[in-house]
Design an enzyme around this catalytic site. Sequence first.
Site, short mmCIF file in Angstrom:
data_model
loop_
_atom_site.label_atom_id
_atom_site.label_comp_id
_atom_site.label_asym_id
_atom_site.label_seq_id
_atom_site.Cartn_x
_atom_site.Cartn_y
_atom_site.Cartn_z
N ILE A 21 0.82 -1.21 0.00
CA ILE A 21 0.00 0.00 0.00
C ILE A 21 0.85 1.25 0.00
O ILE A 21 0.58 2.22 -0.72
CB ILE A 21 -0.94 -0.01 1.21
CG1 ILE A 21 -1.98 -1.12 1.06
CG2 ILE A 21 -1.64 1.34 1.38
CD1 ILE A 21 -2.71 -1.46 2.34
N ASN A 94 2.00 4.89 7.45
CA ASN A 94 1.55 3.66 6.80
C ASN A 94 2.17 2.41 7.43
O ASN A 94 1.55 1.36 7.45
CB ASN A 94 1.89 3.73 5.31
CG ASN A 94 1.73 2.39 4.62
OD1 ASN A 94 0.62 1.93 4.36
ND2 ASN A 94 2.85 1.74 4.31
N TYR A 153 -5.02 -12.07 14.95
CA TYR A 153 -4.83 -10.65 14.62
C TYR A 153 -5.18 -9.74 15.79
O TYR A 153 -5.02 -8.53 15.71
CB TYR A 153 -5.69 -10.29 13.40
CG TYR A 153 -5.42 -8.94 12.79
CD1 TYR A 153 -4.26 -8.71 12.04
CD2 TYR A 153 -6.32 -7.89 12.95
CE1 TYR A 153 -4.01 -7.46 11.48
CE2 TYR A 153 -6.08 -6.65 12.39
CZ TYR A 153 -4.93 -6.44 11.66
OH TYR A 153 -4.69 -5.21 11.10
N LYS A 160 -2.97 -1.28 16.88
CA LYS A 160 -3.27 -0.24 15.88
C LYS A 160 -4.40 0.66 16.35
O LYS A 160 -4.38 1.87 16.10
CB LYS A 160 -3.60 -0.88 14.52
CG LYS A 160 -2.37 -1.41 13.80
CD LYS A 160 -2.68 -1.83 12.38
CE LYS A 160 -2.99 -0.65 11.48
NZ LYS A 160 -1.85 0.26 11.27
#
Length: 258
Positions: A21, A94, A153, A160
């Site tokens: 990305i 990012n 996850y 995050k």
Amino acid sequence: MTTTTGTEPRIVLITGSSRGIGAETARVLAGRGDHVVVNYREKRKRAETLAAEIADAGGSASVAGADIADPESARALVENVVAEFGRLDVLVLNASGGLERDAAPDYAMLLNRDAQTGLAALALPHLPAGGRIVFVTSHQAHFSPTRQAPPGYEQIAASKRAGEDALRAMTGEFADRGIGFTVVSGDMIDGTIIVRLLERRDPDAVTERRDQGDLPTVEEFATAVADATTLDAPLGHTVYVGGQDFLSEPTTPAASHG
């Protein structure tokens, strides 16, 4: 929409941008007239190949190695960019991680929260009024306070989300300096390393997302990230890409609709 400061191209630092990305975001922004600084941690050759590709396409790019989870390395990254170009106009946060097999137990929080706020704080004195900070995240992390993350996850999602919350806590400082701050959240992005890693660990989690509809592509998501660097939106606005089923549920209190 303009991508210049006066008559000069904007200087855009994109963390973790030698692939995926980040790399596609660099291509998009360079194609719009920005000078992109491709940050990498270890893969210098890959970053240089991307910068050369951008130059061959008529754009402008340079590379800057740094481990943003190391405070001194992060400091040197910002200082070197400012020393070379005289300013920094946009910071795209990012880089993320934590699913690596050899990652230390605290690495996800160190990178996905502490490094993000640390780099934003380092950049703030150099960002002009009208400058931008963009934080890149996933629906699985953004909505983790109200929706269970895929197995394996959870630690990444929590870290995050903690990073997003910590950056939102800085919006008063951003406002004082006239700096825009936008969050871009996406469903699992087809073709990314995260999806490939999840497919190895828990294929059903990825299949479940595909059953909800086509996953956004790297190109679609990167374009949304690039657009966020010029988006006229309230401070802390969230742009959502894909995952309509997430958006049909109540959002977290900190989120705004995009």
